[in-house]
Design a protein around this motif. Structure first.
Motif, PDB file in Angstrom:
ATOM      1  N   GLY A   1     -14.879  -0.063   9.922  1.00 49.65           N
ATOM      2  CA  GLY A   1     -14.982  -0.697  11.230  1.00 49.65           C
ATOM      3  C   GLY A   1     -15.874  -1.927  11.237  1.00 49.65           C
ATOM      4  N   LEU A   2     -16.105  -2.508  10.066  1.00 54.35           N
ATOM      5  CA  LEU A   2     -16.988  -3.664   9.945  1.00 54.35           C
ATOM      6  C   LEU A   2     -16.227  -4.884   9.452  1.00 54.35           C
ATOM      7  CD1 LEU A   2     -20.015  -1.980   8.121  1.00 54.35           C
ATOM      8  CD2 LEU A   2     -19.835  -2.528  10.554  1.00 54.35           C
ATOM      9  N   THR A   3     -16.770  -6.049   9.735  1.00 53.49           N
ATOM     10  CA  THR A   3     -16.297  -7.274   9.105  1.00 53.49           C
ATOM     11  C   THR A   3     -17.082  -7.445   7.799  1.00 53.49           C
ATOM     12  OG1 THR A   3     -17.977  -8.652  10.160  1.00 53.49           O
ATOM     13  CG2 THR A   3     -15.878  -8.347  11.363  1.00 53.49           C
ATOM     14  N   PRO A   4     -16.586  -8.240   6.874  1.00 59.42           N
ATOM     15  CA  PRO A   4     -17.368  -8.485   5.651  1.00 59.42           C
ATOM     16  C   PRO A   4     -18.760  -9.042   5.944  1.00 59.42           C
ATOM     17  CG  PRO A   4     -15.102  -9.160   5.302  1.00 59.42           C
ATOM     18  CD  PRO A   4     -15.231  -8.817   6.771  1.00 59.42           C
ATOM     19  N   ALA A   5     -18.887  -9.926   6.924  1.00 59.19           N
ATOM     20  CA  ALA A   5     -20.196 -10.499   7.251  1.00 59.19           C
ATOM     21  C   ALA A   5     -21.144  -9.434   7.802  1.00 59.19           C
ATOM     22  CB  ALA A   5     -20.031 -11.646   8.250  1.00 59.19           C
ATOM     23  N   ALA A   6     -20.645  -8.573   8.673  1.00 60.87           N
ATOM     24  CA  ALA A   6     -21.488  -7.508   9.234  1.00 60.87           C
ATOM     25  C   ALA A   6     -21.891  -6.521   8.143  1.00 60.87           C
ATOM     26  CB  ALA A   6     -20.766  -6.795  10.369  1.00 60.87           C
ATOM     27  N   ALA A   7     -20.972  -6.218   7.236  1.00 62.14           N
ATOM     28  CA  ALA A   7     -21.282  -5.303   6.132  1.00 62.14           C
ATOM     29  C   ALA A   7     -22.354  -5.899   5.235  1.00 62.14           C
ATOM     30  CB  ALA A   7     -20.020  -5.000   5.324  1.00 62.14           C
ATOM     31  N   ARG A   8     -22.260  -7.182   4.962  1.00 61.43           N
ATOM     32  CA  ARG A   8     -23.269  -7.828   4.120  1.00 61.43           C
ATOM     33  C   ARG A   8     -24.633  -7.814   4.814  1.00 61.43           C
ATOM     34  NH1 ARG A   8     -24.258 -13.766   2.455  1.00 61.43           N
ATOM     35  NH2 ARG A   8     -25.749 -13.435   0.797  1.00 61.43           N
ATOM     36  N   ALA A   9     -24.637  -8.060   6.127  1.00 62.53           N
ATOM     37  CA  ALA A   9     -25.898  -8.024   6.876  1.00 62.53           C
ATOM     38  C   ALA A   9     -26.507  -6.631   6.818  1.00 62.53           C
ATOM     39  CB  ALA A   9     -25.651  -8.451   8.325  1.00 62.53           C
ATOM     40  N   LEU A  10     -25.700  -5.606   7.037  1.00 65.29           N
ATOM     41  CA  LEU A  10     -26.209  -4.227   6.972  1.00 65.29           C
ATOM     42  C   LEU A  10     -26.718  -3.912   5.573  1.00 65.29           C
ATOM     43  CD1 LEU A  10     -26.648  -1.511   8.384  1.00 65.29           C
ATOM     44  CD2 LEU A  10     -24.286  -0.914   7.758  1.00 65.29           C
ATOM     45  N   HIS A  11     -25.986  -4.365   4.567  1.00 60.75           N
ATOM     46  CA  HIS A  11     -26.380  -4.133   3.180  1.00 60.75           C
ATOM     47  C   HIS A  11     -27.721  -4.780   2.863  1.00 60.75           C
ATOM     48  CE1 HIS A  11     -26.159  -4.734  -1.253  1.00 60.75           C
ATOM     49  NE2 HIS A  11     -25.721  -3.502  -1.200  1.00 60.75           N
ATOM     50  N   GLU A  12     -28.009  -5.932   3.461  1.00 61.06           N
ATOM     51  CA  GLU A  12     -29.260  -6.658   3.208  1.00 61.06           C
ATOM     52  C   GLU A  12     -30.468  -6.015   3.882  1.00 61.06           C
ATOM     53  OE1 GLU A  12     -30.239  -9.236   1.275  1.00 61.06           O
ATOM     54  OE2 GLU A  12     -28.246  -9.237   0.384  1.00 61.06           O
ATOM     55  N   LEU A  13     -30.225  -5.192   4.889  1.00 67.37           N
ATOM     56  CA  LEU A  13     -31.342  -4.550   5.586  1.00 67.37           C
ATOM     57  C   LEU A  13     -31.824  -3.341   4.803  1.00 67.37           C
ATOM     58  CD1 LEU A  13     -30.000  -4.742   9.237  1.00 67.37           C
ATOM     59  CD2 LEU A  13     -31.931  -6.021   8.268  1.00 67.37           C
ATOM     60  N   ASP A  14     -33.129  -3.235   4.640  1.00 64.04           N
ATOM     61  CA  ASP A  14     -33.741  -2.084   3.982  1.00 64.04           C
ATOM     62  C   ASP A  14     -34.020  -1.039   5.053  1.00 64.04           C
ATOM     63  OD1 ASP A  14     -35.443  -0.194   2.819  1.00 64.04           O
ATOM     64  OD2 ASP A  14     -36.548  -1.691   1.670  1.00 64.04           O
ATOM     65  N   PRO A  15     -33.386   0.129   4.959  1.00 66.17           N
ATOM     66  CA  PRO A  15     -33.596   1.147   5.996  1.00 66.17           C
ATOM     67  C   PRO A  15     -35.047   1.590   6.160  1.00 66.17           C
ATOM     68  CG  PRO A  15     -31.746   1.733   4.593  1.00 66.17           C
ATOM     69  CD  PRO A  15     -32.416   0.551   3.961  1.00 66.17           C
ATOM     70  N   ASP A  16     -35.860   1.369   5.157  1.00 72.59           N
ATOM     71  CA  ASP A  16     -37.252   1.805   5.215  1.00 72.59           C
ATOM     72  C   ASP A  16     -38.230   0.695   5.598  1.00 72.59           C
ATOM     73  OD1 ASP A  16     -36.573   4.446   4.448  1.00 72.59           O
ATOM     74  OD2 ASP A  16     -36.434   3.789   2.358  1.00 72.59           O
ATOM     75  N   ARG A  17     -37.716  -0.516   5.808  1.00 72.78           N
ATOM     76  CA  ARG A  17     -38.586  -1.644   6.155  1.00 72.78           C
ATOM     77  C   ARG A  17     -37.924  -2.491   7.236  1.00 72.78           C
ATOM     78  NH1 ARG A  17     -39.429  -2.438   0.216  1.00 72.78           N
ATOM     79  NH2 ARG A  17     -41.325  -1.289  -0.238  1.00 72.78           N
TER      80      ARG A  17
ATOM     81  N   TYR B   1     -10.008  -5.406  -2.229  1.00 69.88           N
ATOM     82  CA  TYR B   1     -10.348  -3.986  -2.127  1.00 69.88           C
ATOM     83  C   TYR B   1     -11.599  -3.785  -1.262  1.00 69.88           C
ATOM     84  CZ  TYR B   1      -6.957  -2.853  -5.793  1.00 69.88           C
ATOM     85  OH  TYR B   1      -5.804  -2.680  -6.512  1.00 69.88           O
ATOM     86  N   GLN B   2     -12.587  -4.670  -1.429  1.00 72.89           N
ATOM     87  CA  GLN B   2     -13.802  -4.563  -0.627  1.00 72.89           C
ATOM     88  C   GLN B   2     -13.505  -4.800   0.850  1.00 72.89           C
ATOM     89  OE1 GLN B   2     -16.566  -7.315  -2.391  1.00 72.89           O
ATOM     90  NE2 GLN B   2     -17.109  -5.915  -4.043  1.00 72.89           N
ATOM     91  N   ASP B   3     -12.721  -5.826   1.149  1.00 70.00           N
ATOM     92  CA  ASP B   3     -12.404  -6.126   2.543  1.00 70.00           C
ATOM     93  C   ASP B   3     -11.657  -4.977   3.206  1.00 70.00           C
ATOM     94  OD1 ASP B   3     -13.659  -8.562   2.266  1.00 70.00           O
ATOM     95  OD2 ASP B   3     -11.816  -9.749   2.280  1.00 70.00           O
ATOM     96  N   VAL B   4     -10.736  -4.353   2.467  1.00 68.40           N
ATOM     97  CA  VAL B   4     -10.006  -3.203   3.007  1.00 68.40           C
ATOM     98  C   VAL B   4     -10.971  -2.043   3.263  1.00 68.40           C
ATOM     99  CG1 VAL B   4      -8.284  -1.428   2.453  1.00 68.40           C
ATOM    100  CG2 VAL B   4      -7.760  -3.834   2.046  1.00 68.40           C
ATOM    101  N   GLY B   5     -11.816  -1.741   2.291  1.00 71.56           N
ATOM    102  CA  GLY B   5     -12.768  -0.639   2.439  1.00 71.56           C
ATOM    103  C   GLY B   5     -13.765  -0.880   3.559  1.00 71.56           C
ATOM    104  N   ILE B   6     -14.234  -2.098   3.673  1.00 66.21           N
ATOM    105  CA  ILE B   6     -15.173  -2.446   4.737  1.00 66.21           C
ATOM    106  C   ILE B   6     -14.480  -2.374   6.097  1.00 66.21           C
ATOM    107  CG2 ILE B   6     -16.451  -4.409   5.712  1.00 66.21           C
ATOM    108  CD1 ILE B   6     -17.246  -5.029   2.739  1.00 66.21           C
ATOM    109  N   GLY B   7     -13.239  -2.837   6.152  1.00 71.98           N
ATOM    110  CA  GLY B   7     -12.468  -2.748   7.390  1.00 71.98           C
ATOM    111  C   GLY B   7     -12.271  -1.311   7.828  1.00 71.98           C
ATOM    112  N   GLU B   8     -12.076  -0.414   6.862  1.00 74.12           N
ATOM    113  CA  GLU B   8     -11.919   1.010   7.184  1.00 74.12           C
ATOM    114  C   GLU B   8     -13.205   1.596   7.779  1.00 74.12           C
ATOM    115  OE1 GLU B   8     -10.568   2.654   3.476  1.00 74.12           O
ATOM    116  OE2 GLU B   8      -8.506   1.985   3.810  1.00 74.12           O
TER     117      GLU B   8
END
Length: 156
Positions: free
Chosen positions: A42-58, A33-40
């Protein structure tokens, strides 16, 4: 002398094995389900995880992102390239050290990051549980995950 209805160590091993197989099945379904949602998005799971790890305020140097992801910096470079091409992240000079670039989440990146967080928190597999059952399951999951979770278990 064993009690007549007491479970044997073999019964316990079978029960534990069946439980592990079911947990793995649930994990695979959640990953799907996560891979499908992330694909929707336009991201790969690895790119989504990288974006998730970044703090928008730092803003964060790429080497620190690599450490958080537990991967080589060359892999992070490719991930950041994809995120930058999608307009989700920008590389900017670090005011404290002009030799270094930091990763800054853009406004579009903030919106997509929030969607990634929602996708990663998809709980549809738990819809059939009542509040008491969900609370019990959470407590059991915490109990077993505290015993050796390889990642930062307590963080979202």
């Amino acid at each position: 002398m064993a009690q007549p209805n007491a479970p044997t160590s073999r019964d316990r091993a079978d029960l534990a094995g069946d439980t592990v197989r079911r947990i793995m099945h649930i994990a695979a379904a959640m990953r799907h389900y996560q891979d499908v949602g992330i694909g929707e998005l336009g991201l790969t799971p690895a790119a989504a995880r990288a974006l998730h790890e970044l703090d928008p305020d730092r803003p964060l140097p790429a080497r620190d992102l690599a450490a958080r992801l537990g991967c080589d910096r060359s892999n992070v470079t490719a991930l950041v390239d994809k995120l930058e091409q999608a307009g989700l992240v920008e590389r900017r000079g670090d005011p404290a050290d002009r030799r270094q670039k930091t990763l800054v989440v853009t406004d579009a990146g903030r919106r997509v990051r929030e969607r990634v967080r929602q996708v990663m928190s998809d709980s549809r597999l738990l819809d059939g549980l009542g509040a008491d059952e969900l609370a019990s399951l959470r407590e059991l999951v915490w109990k077993v995950s505290d015993g050796g979770c390889p990642e930062r278990c307590g963080e979202d």
